[in-house]
Enzyme design. Structure first.
Site, PDB file in Angstrom:
ATOM      1  N   GLU A  95      63.931  42.550  50.237  1.00 20.25           N
ATOM      2  CA  GLU A  95      63.940  41.083  50.147  1.00 20.25           C
ATOM      3  C   GLU A  95      64.457  40.633  48.778  1.00 20.25           C
ATOM      4  O   GLU A  95      65.325  39.773  48.674  1.00 20.25           O
ATOM      5  CB  GLU A  95      62.526  40.539  50.386  1.00 20.25           C
ATOM      6  CG  GLU A  95      62.466  39.024  50.286  1.00 20.25           C
ATOM      7  CD  GLU A  95      61.101  38.440  50.660  1.00 20.25           C
ATOM      8  OE1 GLU A  95      60.088  39.167  50.570  1.00 20.25           O
ATOM      9  OE2 GLU A  95      61.061  37.255  51.037  1.00 20.25           O
ATOM     10  N   SER A 147      51.796  37.019  52.975  1.00 21.09           N
ATOM     11  CA  SER A 147      50.939  36.253  52.064  1.00 21.09           C
ATOM     12  C   SER A 147      49.731  35.658  52.778  1.00 21.09           C
ATOM     13  O   SER A 147      49.786  35.344  53.969  1.00 21.09           O
ATOM     14  CB  SER A 147      51.733  35.105  51.440  1.00 21.09           C
ATOM     15  OG  SER A 147      52.892  35.590  50.827  1.00 21.09           O
ATOM     16  N   GLU A 158      57.191  35.703  37.275  1.00 13.32           N
ATOM     17  CA  GLU A 158      56.257  36.440  36.397  1.00 13.32           C
ATOM     18  C   GLU A 158      56.055  37.860  36.939  1.00 13.32           C
ATOM     19  O   GLU A 158      56.035  38.839  36.176  1.00 13.32           O
ATOM     20  CB  GLU A 158      54.901  35.723  36.327  1.00 13.32           C
ATOM     21  CG  GLU A 158      54.904  34.410  35.566  1.00 13.32           C
ATOM     22  CD  GLU A 158      55.534  33.254  36.352  1.00 13.32           C
ATOM     23  OE1 GLU A 158      55.614  33.343  37.592  1.00 13.32           O
ATOM     24  OE2 GLU A 158      55.966  32.280  35.721  1.00 13.32           O
ATOM     25  N   GLN A 183      57.951  37.011  58.447  1.00 15.26           N
ATOM     26  CA  GLN A 183      57.204  37.901  57.552  1.00 15.26           C
ATOM     27  C   GLN A 183      55.779  37.366  57.380  1.00 15.26           C
ATOM     28  O   GLN A 183      55.603  36.263  56.848  1.00 15.26           O
ATOM     29  CB  GLN A 183      57.940  37.940  56.206  1.00 15.26           C
ATOM     30  CG  GLN A 183      57.362  38.860  55.170  1.00 15.26           C
ATOM     31  CD  GLN A 183      58.078  38.675  53.829  1.00 15.26           C
ATOM     32  OE1 GLN A 183      58.740  37.651  53.605  1.00 15.26           O
ATOM     33  NE2 GLN A 183      57.945  39.628  52.947  1.00 15.26           N
TER      34      GLN A 183
HETATM   35  C1  LIG Z   1      59.792  28.873  50.042  1.00 11.66           C
HETATM   36  C2  LIG Z   1      58.817  29.986  50.203  1.00 11.66           C
HETATM   37  C3  LIG Z   1      58.923  30.823  51.285  1.00 11.66           C
HETATM   38  C4  LIG Z   1      58.000  31.861  51.458  1.00 11.66           C
HETATM   39  N1  LIG Z   1      58.107  32.643  52.573  1.00 11.66           N
HETATM   40  C5  LIG Z   1      57.168  33.598  52.813  1.00 11.66           C
HETATM   41  C6  LIG Z   1      57.188  34.336  54.040  1.00 11.66           C
HETATM   42  O1  LIG Z   1      58.065  34.143  54.890  1.00 11.66           O
HETATM   43  N2  LIG Z   1      56.213  35.234  54.250  1.00 11.66           N
HETATM   44  C7  LIG Z   1      55.225  35.475  53.347  1.00 11.66           C
HETATM   45  O2  LIG Z   1      54.382  36.319  53.613  1.00 11.66           O
HETATM   46  N3  LIG Z   1      55.156  34.786  52.170  1.00 11.66           N
HETATM   47  C8  LIG Z   1      56.109  33.854  51.900  1.00 11.66           C
HETATM   48  N4  LIG Z   1      56.058  33.121  50.734  1.00 11.66           N
HETATM   49  C9  LIG Z   1      54.940  33.334  49.814  1.00 11.66           C
HETATM   50  C10 LIG Z   1      55.306  33.973  48.464  1.00 11.66           C
HETATM   51  O3  LIG Z   1      55.576  35.333  48.628  1.00 11.66           O
HETATM   52  C11 LIG Z   1      54.121  33.727  47.530  1.00 11.66           C
HETATM   53  O4  LIG Z   1      54.028  32.328  47.341  1.00 11.66           O
HETATM   54  C12 LIG Z   1      54.292  34.413  46.195  1.00 11.66           C
HETATM   55  O5  LIG Z   1      54.216  35.808  46.332  1.00 11.66           O
HETATM   56  C13 LIG Z   1      53.233  33.939  45.165  1.00 11.66           C
HETATM   57  O6  LIG Z   1      51.957  34.024  45.697  1.00 11.66           O
HETATM   58  P1  LIG Z   1      50.949  32.776  45.620  1.00 11.66           P
HETATM   59  O7  LIG Z   1      51.674  31.574  46.150  1.00 11.66           O
HETATM   60  O8  LIG Z   1      49.689  33.180  46.283  1.00 11.66           O
HETATM   61  O9  LIG Z   1      50.715  32.526  44.083  1.00 11.66           O
HETATM   62  P2  LIG Z   1      49.695  33.328  43.137  1.00 11.66           P
HETATM   63  O10 LIG Z   1      49.838  34.781  43.372  1.00 11.66           O
HETATM   64  O11 LIG Z   1      48.345  32.724  43.280  1.00 11.66           O
HETATM   65  O12 LIG Z   1      50.293  32.989  41.703  1.00 11.66           O
HETATM   66  C14 LIG Z   1      50.038  31.742  41.022  1.00 11.66           C
HETATM   67  C15 LIG Z   1      50.691  31.836  39.651  1.00 11.66           C
HETATM   68  O13 LIG Z   1      50.080  32.904  38.897  1.00 11.66           O
HETATM   69  C16 LIG Z   1      51.077  33.810  38.446  1.00 11.66           C
HETATM   70  N5  LIG Z   1      50.564  35.184  38.487  1.00 11.66           N
HETATM   71  C17 LIG Z   1      49.849  35.753  39.485  1.00 11.66           C
HETATM   72  N6  LIG Z   1      49.562  37.042  39.183  1.00 11.66           N
HETATM   73  C18 LIG Z   1      50.134  37.287  37.973  1.00 11.66           C
HETATM   74  C19 LIG Z   1      50.200  38.440  37.119  1.00 11.66           C
HETATM   75  N7  LIG Z   1      49.634  39.588  37.472  1.00 11.66           N
HETATM   76  N8  LIG Z   1      50.878  38.332  35.939  1.00 11.66           N
HETATM   77  C20 LIG Z   1      51.475  37.151  35.578  1.00 11.66           C
HETATM   78  N9  LIG Z   1      51.410  36.015  36.331  1.00 11.66           N
HETATM   79  C21 LIG Z   1      50.767  36.094  37.502  1.00 11.66           C
HETATM   80  C22 LIG Z   1      52.237  33.649  39.425  1.00 11.66           C
HETATM   81  O14 LIG Z   1      53.457  34.065  38.871  1.00 11.66           O
HETATM   82  C23 LIG Z   1      52.190  32.165  39.712  1.00 11.66           C
HETATM   83  O15 LIG Z   1      52.853  31.452  38.692  1.00 11.66           O
HETATM   84  C24 LIG Z   1      56.967  32.081  50.505  1.00 11.66           C
HETATM   85  C25 LIG Z   1      56.873  31.240  49.403  1.00 11.66           C
HETATM   86  C26 LIG Z   1      57.774  30.188  49.249  1.00 11.66           C
HETATM   87  C27 LIG Z   1      57.630  29.294  48.051  1.00 11.66           C
END
Ligand SMILES: Cc1cc2nc3c(=O)[nH]c(=O)nc-3n(C[C@H](O)[C@H](O)[C@H](O)COP(=O)(O)OP(=O)(O)OC[C@H]3O[C@@H](n4cnc5c(N)ncnc54)[C@H](O)[C@@H]3O)c2cc1C
Length: 397
Positions: A230, A115, A366, A112
């Site tokens: 998912e 991100s 969240e 996938q």
């Molecule tokens: C083990 C693992 C596997 C993964 N596998 C995949 C994959 O295969 N493919 C892929 O594309 N992605 C993958 N991901 C990525 C995952 O989807 C993202 O990490 C996730 O969506 C959060 O995005 P971010 O890390 O950019 O955090 P951010 O979006 O930057 O968030 C940081 C913090 O801010 C909070 N936050 C952000 N916006 C809001 C809001 N509007 N209201 C309240 N709180 C908020 C979040 O909850 C979090 O605590 C994976 C992640 C992990 C940990």
């Protein structure tokens, strides 16, 4: 027994009679399963299904396991639960014909590519660009946290095709060849020591327009199909429908192999057991009520509850193990061939570390609460000032 049950039973009998699961290789067996419509039973005929209710899939899988068919490899998670429903819902007939069978057999392995460094929760704000060039698209950008991308030969890619439209409207969804020139996969090491996921750089990668999934500009809607599936699948969780399965099994194992049998510990364990049982029964009820079609925002309930439960259970295991919970774990860098959310008995040290990601992967807790508040409970939405602005005018760091 209903008509559909016996239709499915007859087809399973026929599959098992013509393909001995103990001696037929997995790809041939799964190909024959697909051809009989027993791959995703709710998909249309001719595309691995029979157009029947999704709850019949459990009947099929149970019978196949009883006959000695091994479960699909864990690395096919993205194929079976994310790419399959997305492809069948939005792909052209030509693409569905080409992609679904090898997706089910495991000849193709999918990952996938959603991100990005600046776009996780705010997926719609992503920056990877796809520019049309004749019958192809040229893709440039960077993806991140891409689980098992190092094993994949297919990627579910969302890219921006029109920066002048508001962010949700200028996206398009593609199947990308992970071995195409310009695709570079680099490992990212996790707290467990493993590099289960990756960053993926895309430099002038050419994607045929025939590999577009859904209409140009419809990528947000297509992505939602992937994400709802998912979340529902993660929420259905480890252990599946088996009582005492999944993370709570590890807690019981820990209890049996430690000396701290105080009343307080027992009390905590019983509470966790009840929470696990409530989640299992809730998921069972939801799956029995499931109709054909894709799940909706209600999948966020199970995803949120699963993350909370898993983290609490493994925290309890490590607390109960005492000093033994923090020693004797091998942090050596390694590249796993699966991304499991549970493991063999006695894996609490690893699973405690891995479970920290449960409230992030597939959408954070969240974001699950936001979805439930806004879309299930009808509470006021959070302010979204960039919603109607052209993406190119949205300030970015
Ligand atoms: C083990 C693992 C596997 C993964 N596998 C995949 C994959 O295969 N493919 C892929 O594309 N992605 C993958 N991901 C990525 C995952 O989807 C993202 O990490 C996730 O969506 C959060 O995005 P971010 O890390 O950019 O955090 P951010 O979006 O930057 O968030 C940081 C913090 O801010 C909070 N936050 C952000 N916006 C809001 C809001 N509007 N209201 C309240 N709180 C908020 C979040 O909850 C979090 O605590 C994976 C992640 C992990 C940990």
């Amino acid at each position: 027994m209903g008509d559909n049950d016996s239709t499915v039973d007859d087809l399973v009998d026929d599959l098992l009679a013509s393909h001995d699961p103990r001696s037929t290789d997995a790809i041939t067996f799964r190909g024959a399963q697909y051809d009989r419509g027993l791959a995703w039973v709710n998909f249309p005929e001719g595309f691995g299904g029979l157009g029947l209710g999704p709850q019949l899939q459990r009947r099929i899988e149970t019978r196949l396991r009883e006959a000695g068919t091994p479960p699909p490899q864990a690395m096919l998670f993205f194929n079976l639960f994310l790419a399959g429903p997305t492809m069948v819902t939005h792909g052209s007939d030509e693409l569905r014909k080409r992609a679904l069978r090898p997706m089910f057999t495991g000849e193709d392995v999918w990952c996938q590519l959603f991100s990005e460094p600046g776009s996780g929760s705010d997926l719609a704000g992503l920056s990877t660009r796809a520019v049309r060039d004749g019958d192809e698209w040229v893709v440039n950008g960077q993806k991140v946290w891409n689980t098992l991308a190092h094993l994949a030969n297919r990627g579910m890619l969302v890219a921006r095709t029109d920066p002048e439209l508001p962010k949700h409207k200028g996206l398009t969804y593609f199947m990308v060849d992970m071995h195409a020139p310009g695709v570079e996969v680099r490992p990212l090491r996790q707290i467990t020591g493993e590099a289960e996921f990756n960053e993926v750089y895309l430099t002038d990668v050419r994607v045929p327009d025939a590999d577009r999934i859904g209409d140009t500009g419809d990528g947000w809607r297509v992505s939602m199909t992937t994400l709802m599936n998912e979340r529902t699948t993660i929420g259905a969780g480890t252990g599946g429908p088996k009582r005492g399965g999944g993370s709570i099994a590890e807690a019981v194992y820990t209890w049996k192999h430690t000396n701290d049998h105080s009343a307080a510990r027992r009390d905590q364990l019983m509470k966790l057991w009840c929470d696990a049982e409530v989640l299992r029964l809730t998921n069972l009820r939801a799956s029995q009520k499931a109709r054909a079609g894709n799940p909706g925002p209600e999948g966020s309930i199970a995803k949120l509850a699963f993350a909370n439960l898993n983290k609490s259970v493994y925290e309890w295991c490590i607390d109960t193990l005492g000093a033994a919970g923090i020693v004797d774990y091998d942090y050596t860098f390694r590249r796993p061939s699966e991304a499991l959310l549970d493991g063999a008995p006695g894996s609490a040290r690893k699973l405690f570390l891995r479970s920290r990601a449960n409230s992030i992967e597939g959408g954070t807790s969240e974001i699950m609460r936001n979805i439930l508040g806004e879309r299930m409970l009808g509470l006021p939405g959070e302010p979204r000032v960039d919603r109607d602005l052209p993406w190119s005018q949205v300030p970015r760091s």
